[in-house]
Design a protein around this motif. Structure first.
Motif, PDB file in Angstrom:
ATOM      1  N   LEU A 133       0.629  -1.460  -0.195  1.00 50.33           N
ATOM      2  CA  LEU A 133      -0.153   0.131   0.265  1.00 50.33           C
ATOM      3  C   LEU A 133       1.213   1.311   0.484  1.00 50.33           C
ATOM      4  O   LEU A 133       1.741   1.679   0.681  1.00 50.33           O
ATOM      5  CB  LEU A 133      -1.175   0.177   1.684  1.00 50.33           C
ATOM      6  N   GLN A 134       1.100   2.034  -1.208  1.00 51.50           N
ATOM      7  CA  GLN A 134       2.286   3.077  -0.707  1.00 51.50           C
ATOM      8  C   GLN A 134       2.972   2.924  -1.263  1.00 51.50           C
ATOM      9  O   GLN A 134       4.109   3.727  -0.553  1.00 51.50           O
ATOM     10  CB  GLN A 134       0.854   4.560  -0.285  1.00 51.50           C
ATOM     11  N   GLY A 135       3.857   1.393  -1.599  1.00 49.07           N
ATOM     12  CA  GLY A 135       5.116   1.230  -1.786  1.00 49.07           C
ATOM     13  C   GLY A 135       5.544   0.003  -0.498  1.00 49.07           C
ATOM     14  O   GLY A 135       6.828   0.562  -0.210  1.00 49.07           O
ATOM     15  N   GLU A 136       4.869   0.660   0.429  1.00 51.53           N
ATOM     16  CA  GLU A 136       4.803  -0.209   1.982  1.00 51.53           C
ATOM     17  C   GLU A 136       4.286  -1.916   2.246  1.00 51.53           C
ATOM     18  O   GLU A 136       2.572  -1.453   2.108  1.00 51.53           O
ATOM     19  CB  GLU A 136       4.538   1.430   3.582  1.00 51.53           C
ATOM     20  N   PRO A 137       4.719  -2.797   2.788  1.00 56.58           N
ATOM     21  CA  PRO A 137       4.432  -3.706   2.730  1.00 56.58           C
ATOM     22  C   PRO A 137       2.982  -3.406   4.108  1.00 56.58           C
ATOM     23  O   PRO A 137       3.490  -2.840   5.481  1.00 56.58           O
ATOM     24  CB  PRO A 137       5.059  -5.093   3.266  1.00 56.58           C
ATOM     25  N   VAL A 138       1.737  -4.050   3.918  1.00 51.15           N
ATOM     26  CA  VAL A 138       1.098  -3.823   4.399  1.00 51.15           C
ATOM     27  C   VAL A 138       0.656  -5.297   5.623  1.00 51.15           C
ATOM     28  O   VAL A 138       0.263  -5.636   6.821  1.00 51.15           O
ATOM     29  CB  VAL A 138      -0.329  -2.904   5.063  1.00 51.15           C
ATOM     30  N   GLY A 139       0.708  -6.242   5.135  1.00 43.59           N
ATOM     31  CA  GLY A 139       0.380  -7.516   5.066  1.00 43.59           C
ATOM     32  C   GLY A 139       1.764  -8.745   4.507  1.00 43.59           C
ATOM     33  O   GLY A 139       2.234  -8.328   3.178  1.00 43.59           O
ATOM     34  N   ALA A 140       1.507  -9.780   4.332  1.00 47.72           N
ATOM     35  CA  ALA A 140       1.938 -10.534   4.325  1.00 47.72           C
ATOM     36  C   ALA A 140       2.295 -12.504   4.372  1.00 47.72           C
ATOM     37  O   ALA A 140       1.217 -12.650   5.636  1.00 47.72           O
ATOM     38  CB  ALA A 140       3.923 -10.397   4.380  1.00 47.72           C
ATOM     39  N   LEU A 198       1.235 -23.158   4.357  1.00 45.91           N
ATOM     40  CA  LEU A 198       0.635 -21.568   4.914  1.00 45.91           C
ATOM     41  C   LEU A 198       1.409 -21.270   6.065  1.00 45.91           C
ATOM     42  O   LEU A 198       1.293 -20.979   7.369  1.00 45.91           O
ATOM     43  CB  LEU A 198      -0.937 -21.194   4.622  1.00 45.91           C
ATOM     44  N   MET A 199       2.848 -20.718   5.597  1.00 43.37           N
ATOM     45  CA  MET A 199       3.655 -21.221   7.632  1.00 43.37           C
ATOM     46  C   MET A 199       2.832 -19.927   8.068  1.00 43.37           C
ATOM     47  O   MET A 199       3.354 -19.637   9.346  1.00 43.37           O
ATOM     48  CB  MET A 199       4.858 -21.204   6.311  1.00 43.37           C
ATOM     49  N   SER A 200       2.924 -18.451   6.902  1.00 42.31           N
ATOM     50  CA  SER A 200       3.025 -17.414   8.049  1.00 42.31           C
ATOM     51  C   SER A 200       2.122 -16.258   8.151  1.00 42.31           C
ATOM     52  O   SER A 200       1.331 -16.496   5.934  1.00 42.31           O
ATOM     53  CB  SER A 200       4.228 -16.745   8.115  1.00 42.31           C
ATOM     54  N   ILE A 201       1.250 -15.514   8.241  1.00 42.77           N
ATOM     55  CA  ILE A 201      -0.045 -14.912   7.241  1.00 42.77           C
ATOM     56  C   ILE A 201       0.087 -13.479   8.237  1.00 42.77           C
ATOM     57  O   ILE A 201      -0.548 -14.281   9.073  1.00 42.77           O
ATOM     58  CB  ILE A 201      -0.910 -15.169   6.283  1.00 42.77           C
ATOM     59  N   ALA A 202       0.494 -12.419   8.155  1.00 44.44           N
ATOM     60  CA  ALA A 202       0.505 -11.394   8.839  1.00 44.44           C
ATOM     61  C   ALA A 202      -0.273 -10.327   8.046  1.00 44.44           C
ATOM     62  O   ALA A 202      -0.153 -10.427   6.849  1.00 44.44           O
ATOM     63  CB  ALA A 202       1.759 -10.877   9.152  1.00 44.44           C
ATOM     64  N   VAL A 203      -0.291  -9.903   9.370  1.00 42.62           N
ATOM     65  CA  VAL A 203      -1.216  -7.707   8.836  1.00 42.62           C
ATOM     66  C   VAL A 203      -0.605  -6.883   9.653  1.00 42.62           C
ATOM     67  O   VAL A 203      -1.119  -7.437  10.793  1.00 42.62           O
ATOM     68  CB  VAL A 203      -2.321  -7.697   8.237  1.00 42.62           C
ATOM     69  N   LEU A 204      -0.179  -5.523   9.421  1.00 41.74           N
ATOM     70  CA  LEU A 204       0.101  -4.596  11.620  1.00 41.74           C
ATOM     71  C   LEU A 204      -1.279  -4.494  11.256  1.00 41.74           C
ATOM     72  O   LEU A 204      -2.167  -4.587  10.602  1.00 41.74           O
ATOM     73  CB  LEU A 204       0.840  -3.750   9.849  1.00 41.74           C
ATOM     74  N   GLY A 255      -6.233  -9.433   5.162  1.00 37.29           N
ATOM     75  CA  GLY A 255      -6.059 -10.809   5.585  1.00 37.29           C
ATOM     76  C   GLY A 255      -6.570 -11.799   4.620  1.00 37.29           C
ATOM     77  O   GLY A 255      -6.006 -12.156   4.301  1.00 37.29           O
ATOM     78  N   SER A 256      -7.504 -10.933   4.607  1.00 43.12           N
ATOM     79  CA  SER A 256      -8.862 -12.082   3.442  1.00 43.12           C
ATOM     80  C   SER A 256      -7.683 -12.180   2.236  1.00 43.12           C
ATOM     81  O   SER A 256      -8.315 -13.109   1.517  1.00 43.12           O
ATOM     82  CB  SER A 256     -10.411 -11.350   3.441  1.00 43.12           C
ATOM     83  N   GLU A 257      -8.333 -11.060   1.618  1.00 39.97           N
ATOM     84  CA  GLU A 257      -6.786 -11.375   0.348  1.00 39.97           C
ATOM     85  C   GLU A 257      -5.744 -11.520   0.192  1.00 39.97           C
ATOM     86  O   GLU A 257      -5.533 -12.193  -0.832  1.00 39.97           O
ATOM     87  CB  GLU A 257      -7.244  -9.231   0.048  1.00 39.97           C
ATOM     88  N   LEU A 258      -5.556 -11.276   1.128  1.00 37.51           N
ATOM     89  CA  LEU A 258      -4.118 -12.138   1.255  1.00 37.51           C
ATOM     90  C   LEU A 258      -4.329 -14.352   1.477  1.00 37.51           C
ATOM     91  O   LEU A 258      -3.986 -14.919   0.900  1.00 37.51           O
ATOM     92  CB  LEU A 258      -3.073 -12.339   2.545  1.00 37.51           C
ATOM     93  N   LEU A 259      -5.065 -14.614   2.203  1.00 35.29           N
ATOM     94  CA  LEU A 259      -5.671 -15.741   2.180  1.00 35.29           C
ATOM     95  C   LEU A 259      -6.234 -16.230   0.970  1.00 35.29           C
ATOM     96  O   LEU A 259      -5.889 -17.229   0.263  1.00 35.29           O
ATOM     97  CB  LEU A 259      -6.326 -15.913   3.012  1.00 35.29           C
ATOM     98  N   LYS A 260      -6.961 -15.876   0.146  1.00 39.63           N
ATOM     99  CA  LYS A 260      -7.689 -15.724  -1.240  1.00 39.63           C
ATOM    100  C   LYS A 260      -6.591 -15.618  -2.605  1.00 39.63           C
ATOM    101  O   LYS A 260      -6.432 -17.172  -3.183  1.00 39.63           O
ATOM    102  CB  LYS A 260      -8.745 -14.419  -1.448  1.00 39.63           C
TER     103      LYS A 260
END
Length: 148
Positions: free
Chosen positions: A40-47, A60-66, A75-80
């Motif tokens: 988001l605007q060049g910065e990671p906000v989730g991974a 899925l080893m890890s999933i996180a959102v600031l 988080g839902s978008e990352l998981l999908k």
């Protein structure tokens, strides 16, 4: 927001620590994994990080959102994205491990994951420091899976 693959050497460790409090564990699985970041605007906000653990099986080893970006659907978008990405890589199954209670369990089940195993004492054996969620110590890990 754009989700893109990032080199393991550039994985946002501080962000991944939101989901896994062990730098050692993250550094151990990253070299054999693929990392994706929500930018988001060049910065990671989730991974998230995925790893092939057997022919046709990914974890899925890890999933996180600031924290300041949680509850916004990232988080839902990352998981999908993870589900689609590993399916496109030829996965027959995507697995994930989580605590036996809390919002994470419902989060994965909402997306179609089902409990397939319980690893007793996982958090007691694999982490030096106790991990608490909502004032309750995590002890066992649930293994969940989504079959394609």
């Amino acid at each position: 927001m754009e989700i893109q693959e990032v080199p393991n050497t550039k994985a946002p460790i501080e962000l991944l620590l939101e989901a896994d409090p062990s730098v050692e564990k993250i550094q151990a699985y990253l070299p054999r994994s693929q990392c994706f970041a929500a930018m988001l605007q060049g910065e990671p906000v989730g991974a998230y990080v995925v790893q092939c653990i057997a022919p046709g099986v990914y974890e899925l080893m890890s999933i996180a959102v600031l924290p300041e970006h949680q509850r916004k659907g990232i988080g839902s978008e990352l998981l999908k994205h993870a589900v689609t990405t590993v399916r496109n890589m030829g996965a027959l199954r995507l697995e994930v491990g989580t605590g036996t209670f809390g919002y994470q369990l419902a989060y994965y089940q909402r997306e179609g994951f089902r409990v397939v195993a319980i690893e007793k004492d996982f958090f007691l054996v694999n982490y030096k420091e106790p991990i608490y969620e909502n004032g309750i110590q995590l002890k066992d890990m649930l293994r969940l899976a989504m079959d394609y």
